[in-house]
Design a protein around this motif. Sequence first.
Motif, PDB file in Angstrom:
ATOM      1  N   UNK A  67      -7.844  -5.603   7.645  1.00  0.00           N
ATOM      2  CA  UNK A  67      -6.231  -5.505   7.210  1.00  0.00           C
ATOM      3  C   UNK A  67      -6.037  -5.375   9.402  1.00  0.00           C
ATOM      4  N   UNK A  68      -6.843  -4.682  10.096  1.00  0.00           N
ATOM      5  CA  UNK A  68      -6.565  -5.281  11.038  1.00  0.00           C
ATOM      6  C   UNK A  68      -7.234  -6.164  12.001  1.00  0.00           C
ATOM      7  N   UNK A  69      -8.283  -6.396  11.611  1.00  0.00           N
ATOM      8  CA  UNK A  69      -8.750  -7.913  12.059  1.00  0.00           C
ATOM      9  C   UNK A  69      -7.321  -9.161  11.198  1.00  0.00           C
ATOM     10  N   UNK A  70      -7.177  -9.488   9.653  1.00  0.00           N
ATOM     11  CA  UNK A  70      -5.982  -9.667   9.377  1.00  0.00           C
ATOM     12  C   UNK A  70      -5.277  -9.548  10.951  1.00  0.00           C
ATOM     13  N   UNK A  71      -4.502  -8.553  10.769  1.00  0.00           N
ATOM     14  CA  UNK A  71      -3.451  -9.576  11.758  1.00  0.00           C
ATOM     15  C   UNK A  71      -3.562 -10.153  13.478  1.00  0.00           C
ATOM     16  N   UNK A  72      -4.873  -9.230  13.168  1.00  0.00           N
ATOM     17  CA  UNK A  72      -5.576  -9.347  15.425  1.00  0.00           C
ATOM     18  C   UNK A  72      -5.923 -11.486  15.198  1.00  0.00           C
ATOM     19  N   UNK A 221      -5.894 -18.245   5.831  1.00  0.00           N
ATOM     20  CA  UNK A 221      -5.239 -17.752   5.121  1.00  0.00           C
ATOM     21  C   UNK A 221      -6.421 -16.355   3.558  1.00  0.00           C
ATOM     22  N   UNK A 222      -7.317 -16.166   4.205  1.00  0.00           N
ATOM     23  CA  UNK A 222      -7.304 -14.164   3.797  1.00  0.00           C
ATOM     24  C   UNK A 222      -6.708 -13.635   4.240  1.00  0.00           C
ATOM     25  N   UNK A 224      -3.423 -14.010   5.789  1.00  0.00           N
ATOM     26  CA  UNK A 224      -2.137 -13.657   5.084  1.00  0.00           C
ATOM     27  C   UNK A 224      -2.437 -13.062   4.069  1.00  0.00           C
ATOM     28  N   UNK A 225      -2.955 -13.281   3.216  1.00  0.00           N
ATOM     29  CA  UNK A 225      -2.728 -12.206   1.244  1.00  0.00           C
ATOM     30  C   UNK A 225      -3.676 -11.162   1.774  1.00  0.00           C
ATOM     31  N   UNK A 226      -4.638 -10.780   2.461  1.00  0.00           N
ATOM     32  CA  UNK A 226      -4.477  -8.577   3.085  1.00  0.00           C
ATOM     33  C   UNK A 226      -3.266  -8.592   3.546  1.00  0.00           C
ATOM     34  N   UNK A 227      -2.873  -9.310   4.818  1.00  0.00           N
ATOM     35  CA  UNK A 227      -1.603  -8.000   4.698  1.00  0.00           C
ATOM     36  C   UNK A 227      -0.280  -7.891   3.980  1.00  0.00           C
ATOM     37  N   UNK A 228      -0.578  -8.987   2.868  1.00  0.00           N
ATOM     38  CA  UNK A 228       0.370  -9.103   1.947  1.00  0.00           C
ATOM     39  C   UNK A 228       0.664  -8.012   1.073  1.00  0.00           C
ATOM     40  N   UNK A 229      -0.834  -7.529   0.843  1.00  0.00           N
ATOM     41  CA  UNK A 229      -0.806  -6.615   0.290  1.00  0.00           C
ATOM     42  C   UNK A 229      -1.287  -4.792   0.547  1.00  0.00           C
ATOM     43  N   UNK A 230      -1.134  -4.802   1.801  1.00  0.00           N
ATOM     44  CA  UNK A 230      -1.753  -3.573   2.680  1.00  0.00           C
ATOM     45  C   UNK A 230      -0.203  -2.702   3.056  1.00  0.00           C
TER      46      UNK A 230
END
Length: 254
Positions: A67-72, A221-222, A224-230
């Motif tokens: 999630x951290x990588x996704x957010x950054x 895209x991945x 956004x998906x990761x953060x949706x479910x975090x």
Amino acid sequence: MGFWGNRLMIPKSHPRYESLKKRERLIKYFRKGIVAEAGLIAHGRGEAFDYLIGEKTQPFAYEAEKAAVAMMKLSKSPVISVNGNVTALCAGEIVELSRILNSKVEVNLFYRTKKRVNLIVREFRRYGIDVLGKEPDARIPGLEHNRALVFSGGIYSADCVLVPLEDGDRTKALKGMGKKVIAIDLNPLSRTSQEADITIVDELTRAVKVMIDLAKKIDENQAREILKNYDNRKIISQSLIFIQERLRELSLLL
Ligand code: PTJ
């Protein structure tokens, strides 16, 4: 084990090799003037919590690292905040992560002195980057201590800040400025862990290595998906349940 000058020679076969190497590194950087005295104490506190999570990246930490990588990745102006301990333990890896994530790196010290800032800036230059460090030109509102000193083109205007080994006040103040905060802290009960948007309960050097790997793989895209479910509350709760169950299992073995 023997000594080389005043340095301890640690054989690779020693069961606590990694941990002892980290201690040696912190002591070396303390002597150089980069790590604060309290940084050594903070490390000991971290080690105690690392024992409790089995000195491994557990699933709750991996989820938070993702999630951290996704957010950054999705942030416009992410900043990695570094202090003495972070510089000592993994300056090279922080540089690699910042390059992959297009993130700035800014020195932010609790025990701030010009000398320590200069030494840390110089250390990062050895790894090939100029970090924001000398002469900060802005302040985080509502903070009395030196951690308030920031750069208008860095943490002050960032939308997402990664804060490894932090104290709780600044996390709260950064959140008050509307920023997303990612913490790396082995203590799931610390104020930083409790206040952050994403809490990575993992040892710093392990966490940063995992984040580098993930940052190379995850696309937007991945992300956004990761953060949706975090859900960070769930992650902190899983870390505490893990510690509780691990201690229960270990106590039954006695
Ligand atoms: O370099 P400075 O002047 O900014 O000072 C840095 C320290 C670390 C002294 C300062 O930030 C401090 O006092 O921190 P605290 O309040 O002791 O918090 C440090 C937190 O980091 C504690 O919750 C520790 O459990 C945790 N910690 C320590 N070592 C590690 C760690 N978490 C992850 N990885 C580690 N290696």
